[in-house]
Design an enzyme around this catalytic site. Structure first.
Site, PDB file in Angstrom:
ATOM      1  N   SER A   1     -42.833 -84.249  16.645  1.00 29.60           N
ATOM      2  CA  SER A   1     -42.772 -84.207  15.314  1.00 29.60           C
ATOM      3  C   SER A   1     -42.033 -82.975  14.988  1.00 29.60           C
ATOM      4  O   SER A   1     -42.357 -81.720  15.277  1.00 29.60           O
ATOM      5  CB  SER A   1     -43.983 -84.097  14.586  1.00 29.60           C
ATOM      6  OG  SER A   1     -44.096 -83.808  13.218  1.00 29.60           O
ATOM      7  N   LYS A   2     -40.708 -83.139  14.169  1.00 34.36           N
ATOM      8  CA  LYS A   2     -40.245 -81.963  13.855  1.00 34.36           C
ATOM      9  C   LYS A   2     -41.094 -81.125  12.865  1.00 34.36           C
ATOM     10  O   LYS A   2     -40.998 -79.892  12.892  1.00 34.36           O
ATOM     11  CB  LYS A   2     -38.932 -82.264  13.060  1.00 34.36           C
ATOM     12  CG  LYS A   2     -38.193 -81.115  12.221  1.00 34.36           C
ATOM     13  CD  LYS A   2     -37.419 -80.445  13.062  1.00 34.36           C
ATOM     14  CE  LYS A   2     -36.548 -79.332  12.608  1.00 34.36           C
ATOM     15  NZ  LYS A   2     -35.740 -78.740  13.532  1.00 34.36           N
ATOM     16  N   ARG A   3     -41.911 -81.540  11.977  1.00 36.70           N
ATOM     17  CA  ARG A   3     -42.825 -80.758  11.048  1.00 36.70           C
ATOM     18  C   ARG A   3     -43.804 -80.008  12.056  1.00 36.70           C
ATOM     19  O   ARG A   3     -44.186 -78.682  11.725  1.00 36.70           O
ATOM     20  CB  ARG A   3     -43.667 -81.754  10.311  1.00 36.70           C
ATOM     21  CG  ARG A   3     -43.039 -82.575   9.509  1.00 36.70           C
ATOM     22  CD  ARG A   3     -43.933 -83.411   8.317  1.00 36.70           C
ATOM     23  NE  ARG A   3     -43.517 -84.461   7.654  1.00 36.70           N
ATOM     24  CZ  ARG A   3     -43.103 -85.720   8.198  1.00 36.70           C
ATOM     25  NH1 ARG A   3     -43.590 -86.113   9.295  1.00 36.70           N
ATOM     26  NH2 ARG A   3     -42.540 -86.298   7.288  1.00 36.70           N
TER      27      ARG A   3
END
Length: 487
Positions: A254-256
């Site tokens: 996940s980029k988050r």
């Protein structure tokens, strides 16, 4: 029928690894069967739209070689290829109203407050898991009056409440759900924009899409898709749902959470072709267990039957290895195009042959980001401990190293034509003269020149690149350090 696949990203910023994998598999499914690969921009969620994100999509496809046959910039007769432009033509509303007319959809005028209240627990501690069909019972006259008065509305799909819906997925097989579990999903939002699910179905049908690749998180939505196709009397495409790409056994990539996007990987010194090759193996296995593929080879080898339903773990160490293999196998021009500027930047202001230094690195680096740290010693001799001169395999001690450096100093100072061949001949002659093993001379010289436990290149290459004056200076530094310690 011609195979037609589509990559339909939302312009919300970066290119996630999972999105790029979807694009790659869509491309390979089409190209392995002589079909067409279409780019469609799904911008129905205007709140998440990010300026410049469309450019990222185009640039990613260009860098990876996933050339689309049709798209916003290549009209193949199925345009527009941007959903907001299609909405302006009234395409989605037209089909939503067709469903209302045939009884498969209905207007819903419920306010946000009412919908929120449905989610709140009642006196028995229960809450509605789905819409309660309050507006389904409205008479034709009530609906018309509400519309005439300008009352805000959405259009909902009328789901069957009995029986089951079954679909077949190429990866997960046959899946059946109880219709009673399905919610009357919204097709047209109150702002007139279609929902993601509805626009997908309409656009995929109108563009003759034959295969749809997406993440397994959409498996639960697929019965709703199929019921829409049934309501229109259309044929559903072949579904290919992919398991998630995982950071580890328990967490999705996940980029988050700070995990790298495609752009991030390029900035970290990875090669686009290597990243694409690695991504191809995140959920797909070739029949012969080959790991290194060009895009052309992937087109020839790819088969849907090789896809797995098991989650794929993104292994950065494996990607680094694969990236290193790509770098090793580059021809000289391609390699220098990728690396020379990094070497020049790292050694800015130093009068050194950066091309020679770059070529020393080709078999030694895994990413372009490895370069600055690996060559820093060329610009300035680092501080180091004399323990580096002791090497069991090379059979060196501090005493042997001191003797070898002193002998080497005299021999190297006598060279008038300073180049790698002459340096090698000089040092090899010295080894024979002293009656010692090669490593007992070359290891101390290499250590003195680099101040590092390992270096790209041995004694001869380093001396050649550093030049006579700097090589002599560094060897003298080594002699002084050893003499001080052994005194």
């Amino acid at each position: 029928m011609e195979v037609r696949t589509r990559f339909a990203p939302s312009p919300t910023g970066y290119m996630h690894i999972g999105n790029l994998r979807t694009a790659l598999y869509e491309y390979l499914i089409a190209k392995s069967q002589g079909g067409k690969f279409i780019l469609r921009i799904e911008d129905t969620d205007q709140e998440r739209f990010v300026e410049g994100a469309v450019d990222i999509i185009y640039n990613t496809l260009k860098l990876t070689g996933l050339e689309h046959d049709e798209g916003p910039d290549k009209d193949g007769g199925y345009g527009p290829y941007v959903q907001s432009e299609r909405m302006k033509l009234g395409i989605y509303m037209k089909y939503a109203l067709e469903l209302v007319k045939n009884g498969n959809a209905y207007y819903c005028f419920c306010t946000k407050e009412r919908l929120d209240s449905l989610k709140e627990a009642n006196a028995e501690g229960e809450s509605f898991a789905k819409y309660d069909r309050h507006c389904l019972s409205l008479s034709k006259e009530e609906v018309e009056n509400n519309l005439k008065s300008g009352m805000p509305y959405v259009i909902r799909q009328k789901m069957p409440i009995e029986g089951t819906t079954t679909f077949t997925d190429a990866v997960y097989g046959s899946i059946t759900v109880e219709n009673s579990e399905l919610d009357d999903q919204i097709l047209i939002k109150s702002d007139g924009m279609p929902t993601y699910n509805f626009a997908n179905v309409v656009d995929d049908h109108l563009m003759n899409i034959t295969h749809v690749v997406r993440g397994s998180e959409y498996l639960s939505s697929t019965p709703k898709y199929n019921l829409l196709y049934d309501a229109f009397g259309w044929k559903a495409p072949q579904y290919i749902h992919l398991p998630p790409v995982m950071k580890d056994q328990h967490h999705k990539l996940s980029k988050r959470n700070g995990d790298a996007s495609f752009e991030d990987l390029l900035k970290k010194g990875f090669i686009a072709e290597a990243v694409l090759n690695y991504i191809a193996l995140l959920g797909w296995s070739p029949s012969d267990n080959t790991e290194i593929f060009t895009l052309s080879e992937l087109r020839d080898k790819f088969n849907i039957s090789g896809l797995s339903k098991s989650p794929a773990i993104f292994d950065m160490a494996k990607l680094r290895w694969m990236n290193g293999e790509y770098i090793k196998n580059m021809d000289e021009k391609t390699y220098l195009d990728h690396t020379l500027s990094s070497v020049e930047k790292a050694l800015s202001g130093k009068n050194l042959n950066c091309k020679k230094i770059a070529l020393l690195l080709q078999k030694r680096i895994e990413t372009l980001d490895d370069i600055p740290e690996m060559i820093k010693f060329f610009g300035e001799l680092p501080e180091y401990e004399t323990d580096l001169y002791v090497h069991k395999k090379m059979k060196t001690t501090k005493e042997i190293s001191l003797s070898s450096l002193k002998e080497s100093l005299t021999a190297l100072e006598s060279i008038s034509d300073w180049n790698e061949d002459v340096i090698q001949d000089t040092l090899m002659s010295l080894v024979s003269k002293l009656g010692i093993k090669n490593g007992q001379l070359f290891w101390p010289v290499r250590t003195a020149l680099s101040g590092q436990p390992t270096s790209p290149g041995g004694a001869m290459e380093l001396a050649d690149i550093l030049g006579k004056d700097e090589s002599i200076r560094r060897i003298k530094v080594g002699i002084q350090m050893l003499e001080k310690e052994l005194a």
